[in-house]
Every structure is written in C-alpha cells, then in structure tokens.
Design a protein around this motif. Sequence first.
Motif, PDB file in Angstrom:
ATOM      1  N   GLY A   8     -14.918 -63.471  49.903  1.00 55.90           N
ATOM      2  CA  GLY A   8     -15.014 -62.327  49.008  1.00 55.90           C
ATOM      3  C   GLY A   8     -13.753 -61.499  48.877  1.00 55.90           C
ATOM      4  N   GLY A   9     -12.730 -61.824  49.656  1.00 55.72           N
ATOM      5  CA  GLY A   9     -11.490 -61.083  49.534  1.00 55.72           C
ATOM      6  C   GLY A   9     -10.772 -61.405  48.226  1.00 55.72           C
ATOM      7  N   GLY A  10      -9.721 -60.653  47.947  1.00 56.53           N
ATOM      8  CA  GLY A  10      -8.966 -60.899  46.728  1.00 56.53           C
ATOM      9  C   GLY A  10      -8.054 -59.739  46.396  1.00 56.53           C
ATOM     10  N   LEU A  11      -7.552 -59.756  45.174  1.00 57.53           N
ATOM     11  CA  LEU A  11      -6.661 -58.716  44.667  1.00 57.53           C
ATOM     12  C   LEU A  11      -7.438 -57.808  43.727  1.00 57.53           C
ATOM     13  CD1 LEU A  11      -3.804 -57.513  44.177  1.00 57.53           C
ATOM     14  CD2 LEU A  11      -3.528 -59.256  42.377  1.00 57.53           C
ATOM     15  N   VAL A  12      -7.328 -56.511  43.932  1.00 60.95           N
ATOM     16  CA  VAL A  12      -8.049 -55.545  43.113  1.00 60.95           C
ATOM     17  C   VAL A  12      -7.164 -54.325  42.907  1.00 60.95           C
ATOM     18  CG1 VAL A  12      -9.166 -54.465  45.106  1.00 60.95           C
ATOM     19  CG2 VAL A  12     -10.253 -54.339  42.857  1.00 60.95           C
ATOM     20  N   GLN A  13      -7.354 -53.650  41.794  1.00 60.99           N
ATOM     21  CA  GLN A  13      -6.601 -52.423  41.537  1.00 60.99           C
ATOM     22  C   GLN A  13      -7.202 -51.257  42.306  1.00 60.99           C
ATOM     23  OE1 GLN A  13      -6.489 -51.963  37.230  1.00 60.99           O
ATOM     24  NE2 GLN A  13      -4.436 -52.870  37.194  1.00 60.99           N
ATOM     25  N   ALA A  14      -6.388 -50.274  42.573  1.00 57.96           N
ATOM     26  CA  ALA A  14      -6.867 -49.065  43.236  1.00 57.96           C
ATOM     27  C   ALA A  14      -8.036 -48.472  42.448  1.00 57.96           C
ATOM     28  CB  ALA A  14      -5.739 -48.057  43.362  1.00 57.96           C
ATOM     29  N   GLY A  15      -9.057 -48.044  43.182  1.00 59.53           N
ATOM     30  CA  GLY A  15     -10.262 -47.527  42.560  1.00 59.53           C
ATOM     31  C   GLY A  15     -11.329 -48.566  42.325  1.00 59.53           C
ATOM     32  N   GLY A  16     -10.973 -49.820  42.494  1.00 61.32           N
ATOM     33  CA  GLY A  16     -11.910 -50.909  42.275  1.00 61.32           C
ATOM     34  C   GLY A  16     -12.789 -51.180  43.482  1.00 61.32           C
ATOM     35  N   SER A  17     -13.572 -52.249  43.373  1.00 57.36           N
ATOM     36  CA  SER A  17     -14.542 -52.606  44.415  1.00 57.36           C
ATOM     37  C   SER A  17     -14.446 -54.084  44.751  1.00 57.36           C
ATOM     38  CB  SER A  17     -15.971 -52.297  43.951  1.00 57.36           C
ATOM     39  OG  SER A  17     -16.145 -50.931  43.688  1.00 57.36           O
ATOM     40  N   LEU A  18     -14.812 -54.388  45.973  1.00 58.09           N
ATOM     41  CA  LEU A  18     -14.968 -55.761  46.431  1.00 58.09           C
ATOM     42  C   LEU A  18     -16.149 -55.805  47.386  1.00 58.09           C
ATOM     43  CD1 LEU A  18     -11.359 -57.026  47.293  1.00 58.09           C
ATOM     44  CD2 LEU A  18     -12.841 -57.896  45.485  1.00 58.09           C
ATOM     45  N   ARG A  19     -16.768 -56.982  47.479  1.00 52.58           N
ATOM     46  CA  ARG A  19     -17.846 -57.182  48.439  1.00 52.58           C
ATOM     47  C   ARG A  19     -17.497 -58.373  49.305  1.00 52.58           C
ATOM     48  NH1 ARG A  19     -24.042 -59.332  47.844  1.00 52.58           N
ATOM     49  NH2 ARG A  19     -25.027 -57.873  49.302  1.00 52.58           N
ATOM     50  N   LEU A  20     -17.329 -58.113  50.582  1.00 50.05           N
ATOM     51  CA  LEU A  20     -17.056 -59.188  51.528  1.00 50.05           C
ATOM     52  C   LEU A  20     -18.366 -59.705  52.107  1.00 50.05           C
ATOM     53  CD1 LEU A  20     -14.041 -57.712  53.528  1.00 50.05           C
ATOM     54  CD2 LEU A  20     -14.033 -58.958  51.354  1.00 50.05           C
ATOM     55  N   SER A  21     -18.390 -61.002  52.382  1.00 54.11           N
ATOM     56  CA  SER A  21     -19.526 -61.625  53.035  1.00 54.11           C
ATOM     57  C   SER A  21     -19.053 -62.327  54.297  1.00 54.11           C
ATOM     58  CB  SER A  21     -20.195 -62.645  52.113  1.00 54.11           C
ATOM     59  OG  SER A  21     -20.689 -62.035  50.946  1.00 54.11           O
ATOM     60  N   CYS A  22     -19.946 -62.431  55.250  1.00 50.28           N
ATOM     61  CA  CYS A  22     -19.670 -63.155  56.492  1.00 50.28           C
ATOM     62  C   CYS A  22     -20.893 -64.002  56.814  1.00 50.28           C
ATOM     63  CB  CYS A  22     -19.379 -62.179  57.615  1.00 50.28           C
ATOM     64  SG  CYS A  22     -19.227 -62.959  59.249  1.00 50.28           S
ATOM     65  N   ALA A  23     -20.739 -65.303  56.666  1.00 53.33           N
ATOM     66  CA  ALA A  23     -21.828 -66.230  56.938  1.00 53.33           C
ATOM     67  C   ALA A  23     -21.744 -66.711  58.377  1.00 53.33           C
ATOM     68  CB  ALA A  23     -21.758 -67.412  55.983  1.00 53.33           C
ATOM     69  N   ALA A  24     -22.862 -66.651  59.074  1.00 52.58           N
ATOM     70  CA  ALA A  24     -22.913 -67.044  60.486  1.00 52.58           C
ATOM     71  C   ALA A  24     -23.727 -68.312  60.658  1.00 52.58           C
ATOM     72  CB  ALA A  24     -23.517 -65.923  61.311  1.00 52.58           C
ATOM     73  N   SER A  25     -23.315 -69.127  61.602  1.00 56.20           N
ATOM     74  CA  SER A  25     -24.073 -70.328  61.961  1.00 56.20           C
ATOM     75  C   SER A  25     -23.994 -70.515  63.466  1.00 56.20           C
ATOM     76  CB  SER A  25     -23.522 -71.562  61.241  1.00 56.20           C
ATOM     77  OG  SER A  25     -22.173 -71.787  61.588  1.00 56.20           O
ATOM     78  N   GLY A  26     -25.001 -71.200  63.991  1.00 59.51           N
ATOM     79  CA  GLY A  26     -25.052 -71.408  65.428  1.00 59.51           C
ATOM     80  C   GLY A  26     -26.208 -70.635  66.027  1.00 59.51           C
ATOM     81  N   ARG A  27     -25.922 -69.782  66.985  1.00 60.50           N
ATOM     82  CA  ARG A  27     -26.962 -69.006  67.655  1.00 60.50           C
ATOM     83  C   ARG A  27     -27.650 -68.061  66.671  1.00 60.50           C
ATOM     84  NH1 ARG A  27     -25.225 -65.224  72.543  1.00 60.50           N
ATOM     85  NH2 ARG A  27     -26.195 -63.507  71.392  1.00 60.50           N
ATOM     86  N   THR A  28     -28.881 -67.674  66.967  1.00 59.34           N
ATOM     87  CA  THR A  28     -29.668 -66.823  66.089  1.00 59.34           C
ATOM     88  C   THR A  28     -28.916 -65.554  65.735  1.00 59.34           C
ATOM     89  OG1 THR A  28     -31.693 -67.663  67.101  1.00 59.34           O
ATOM     90  CG2 THR A  28     -31.864 -65.639  65.806  1.00 59.34           C
ATOM     91  N   PHE A  29     -28.730 -65.344  64.439  1.00 55.48           N
ATOM     92  CA  PHE A  29     -27.897 -64.252  63.927  1.00 55.48           C
ATOM     93  C   PHE A  29     -28.390 -62.890  64.390  1.00 55.48           C
ATOM     94  CE2 PHE A  29     -24.824 -62.390  61.317  1.00 55.48           C
ATOM     95  CZ  PHE A  29     -25.377 -61.481  60.432  1.00 55.48           C
ATOM     96  N   SER A  30     -29.697 -62.717  64.447  1.00 52.60           N
ATOM     97  CA  SER A  30     -30.273 -61.413  64.780  1.00 52.60           C
ATOM     98  C   SER A  30     -30.078 -61.016  66.234  1.00 52.60           C
ATOM     99  CB  SER A  30     -31.756 -61.380  64.435  1.00 52.60           C
ATOM    100  OG  SER A  30     -32.442 -62.373  65.172  1.00 52.60           O
ATOM    101  N   THR A  31     -29.503 -61.877  67.045  1.00 50.16           N
ATOM    102  CA  THR A  31     -29.224 -61.528  68.444  1.00 50.16           C
ATOM    103  C   THR A  31     -27.836 -60.925  68.626  1.00 50.16           C
ATOM    104  OG1 THR A  31     -28.372 -63.739  68.987  1.00 50.16           O
ATOM    105  CG2 THR A  31     -30.745 -63.365  69.262  1.00 50.16           C
ATOM    106  N   PHE A  32     -27.133 -60.712  67.511  1.00 51.00           N
ATOM    107  CA  PHE A  32     -25.796 -60.128  67.569  1.00 51.00           C
ATOM    108  C   PHE A  32     -25.740 -58.806  66.824  1.00 51.00           C
ATOM    109  CE2 PHE A  32     -23.530 -63.605  69.411  1.00 51.00           C
ATOM    110  CZ  PHE A  32     -24.125 -64.762  68.954  1.00 51.00           C
ATOM    111  N   ALA A  33     -25.043 -57.829  67.403  1.00 50.88           N
ATOM    112  CA  ALA A  33     -24.552 -56.712  66.614  1.00 50.88           C
ATOM    113  C   ALA A  33     -23.320 -57.221  65.872  1.00 50.88           C
ATOM    114  CB  ALA A  33     -24.177 -55.534  67.501  1.00 50.88           C
ATOM    115  N   MET A  34     -23.073 -56.681  64.693  1.00 46.87           N
ATOM    116  CA  MET A  34     -21.987 -57.200  63.861  1.00 46.87           C
ATOM    117  C   MET A  34     -21.008 -56.096  63.474  1.00 46.87           C
ATOM    118  SD  MET A  34     -22.597 -60.419  63.613  1.00 46.87           S
ATOM    119  CE  MET A  34     -21.455 -60.873  62.301  1.00 46.87           C
ATOM    120  N   GLY A  35     -19.801 -56.507  63.163  1.00 50.50           N
ATOM    121  CA  GLY A  35     -18.807 -55.533  62.761  1.00 50.50           C
ATOM    122  C   GLY A  35     -17.749 -56.121  61.853  1.00 50.50           C
ATOM    123  N   TRP A  36     -16.968 -55.227  61.275  1.00 54.62           N
ATOM    124  CA  TRP A  36     -15.802 -55.585  60.476  1.00 54.62           C
ATOM    125  C   TRP A  36     -14.581 -54.862  61.036  1.00 54.62           C
ATOM    126  CZ3 TRP A  36     -15.797 -59.227  56.704  1.00 54.62           C
ATOM    127  CH2 TRP A  36     -17.031 -59.599  56.158  1.00 54.62           C
TER     128      TRP A  36
END
Length: 124
Positions: A8-36
């Motif tokens: 979801g990253g990219g180039l955007v002008q000031a004032g614009g918006s982006l939405r990043l995603s993080c896809a997880a695989s492996g151990r059950t996702f709900s057993t982790f706290a997450m961060g950026w």
Amino acid sequence: QVQLVESGGGLVQAGGSLRLSCAASGRTFSTFAMGWFRQAPGKEREFVAACSRTGGSTYYSDSVKGRFTISRDNAVNTQFLQMNSLKPEDTAVYYCAASNFYGPVTVRSAYDYWGQGTQVTVSS
C-alpha cells in the motif's frame, strides 16, 4: 512464528491519503498485539501506532495522532494503517510488527516479528 508482508505504500502529494496493509501468516493472528513503525533516511526507526490483540485499544505517537488510524481484521489476518493529511515529514519506510504482548506496545524491543517494509513518499 508469523510472517508479515506490508503493501500500500507509494508516492502521494502533501495533504493526500494512503492506506497501508499488513498481511500475516503462520501463527494465529489474534495472539499478537500489532504495531507500525517507520524509518526515515538517516534516522532511527520510530513508533507510529499500535493496537491490542482485539484491536479494542490503540495508541499513537504525537506526530500522527488525529491523522493516522490503526485497525485490524482478525478474520482475514490483516492490520491496516489509514494515513490522512500526509506531510512531507511522514516520508519513510513503514514497517509492520507483531508482539507477544496483549495490549498496544510502543517500545520497539517488545516486538518479535517484523515485515520488510513499504516505502511512503510525500511530496510537497
């Protein structure tokens, strides 16, 4: 063990918006706290936002509070970072991270797994 892949990253002008995603695989996702985190050239990696295992509790750095929103969907093993009102100083590589803690954590050392990062560039 969990594998994290950002998108979801990219180039955007000031004032614009982006939405990043993080896809997880492996151990059950709900057993982790997450961060950026993010790292600009020549700077240390810094905390951006975090959420608890359920997503019910969140925490933000002062620099993004009110502009960024962290969320997660445990049903699809994905966390998100909605970034609005972007500024040139938001330019960095953004990293998704997973922690064995329950609640939102801001300390980099508390995270056990990291993605490869996605570049966000905000032009003025």
